[in-house]
Design an enzyme around this catalytic site. Structure first.
Site, mmCIF file in Angstrom:
data_model
loop_
_atom_site.group_PDB
_atom_site.id
_atom_site.type_symbol
_atom_site.label_atom_id
_atom_site.label_comp_id
_atom_site.label_asym_id
_atom_site.label_seq_id
_atom_site.Cartn_x
_atom_site.Cartn_y
_atom_site.Cartn_z
ATOM 1 C CE1 TYR A 125 -3.468 2.781 0.920
ATOM 2 C CE2 TYR A 125 -1.942 3.321 2.694
ATOM 3 C CZ TYR A 125 -3.046 3.638 1.922
ATOM 4 O OH TYR A 125 -3.717 4.809 2.147
ATOM 5 C CG MET A 126 3.020 2.346 3.465
ATOM 6 S SD MET A 126 2.017 3.850 3.721
ATOM 7 C CE MET A 126 1.198 3.429 5.263
#
Length: 209
Positions: A125-126
């Site tokens: 996600y990051m």
């Protein structure tokens, strides 16, 4: 100035839309399905149905700027992270550029600056946020990137910090993020800047200038 809200039905998006409506700030909520419309209509919020994984360029019609607060959520797999958090954000920036919007306000994440420092399960996600932010910076669209820390469901304190040293913790309530987003949307001169957001003891006007 009408703001298209991508991710309006999300936890931050709903709170932001309600705050904007109460403040008289013109918005259009982009929703994935007709079933999501009634909650917004009951509050007098303009809506448009468009799918971030499909054709959504029509949603930008009549809008001057766009907010991206969409997210695939914690219960989906890497495929949705790629299609929504990464490619959806990139496509939104490209449409904003093509249509000459005045600004793109991105809800990113503090850990997006260094994805490998995030907990292992959050790294994809990051990394998606890292790449989407990088694309936005070079898109030619004026931008503001808000980078909240770990999100909580605490009520809004409307008190903020912009560093871990100041905050003493890495968290911020979704309600506070919604207030910070409203402040940013209402101040058109906040462009090509990035802000870390944490719960703290200062008003948002001291953090986002």
């Amino acid at each position: 100035m009408t703001t298209l809200v991508i991710g309006a039905n999300g936890q931050i998006g709903k709170q932001f839309c309600e705050l904007a409506q109460q403040a008289g700030t013109p918005i259009k909520a982009m929703l994935r399905s007709d079933e999501q419309v009634p909650w917004f209509k009951e509050r007098g919020i303009d809506t448009v149905v468009a799918d971030l994984e499909g054709d959504f360029a029509h949603a930008f019609e009549g809008c001057d700027q766009v907010v991206f607060t969409a997210g695939s959520g914690p219960h989906t797999g890497p495929d949705k992270t790629l299609l929504i958090d990464l490619y959806g954000a990139i496509r939104a920036a490209d449409i904003a550029s093509e249509q000459g919007l005045s600004r793109y306000v991105m809800i990113s994440a503090m850990r997006a600056e260094d994805p490998m420092q995030a907990p292992e399960k959050l790294r994809p996600y990051m990394a998606a946020k890292f790449a989407a932010d990088a694309h936005l910076r070079t898109s030619g669209v004026p931008y503001a990137i808000l980078k909240p820390g770990r999100l909580t469901d605490e009520p809004a304190s409307q008190q903020f910090a912009d560093s871990l040293d100041e905050a003493g913790d890495n968290q911020i309530s979704r309600a506070n993020v919604a207030h910070a987003l409203l402040h940013t949307v209402q101040n058109a001169n906040i462009t090509n800047q990035e802000f870390m957001l944490l719960d703290g003891k200062r008003p948002i006007g001291e953090i986002i200038k």
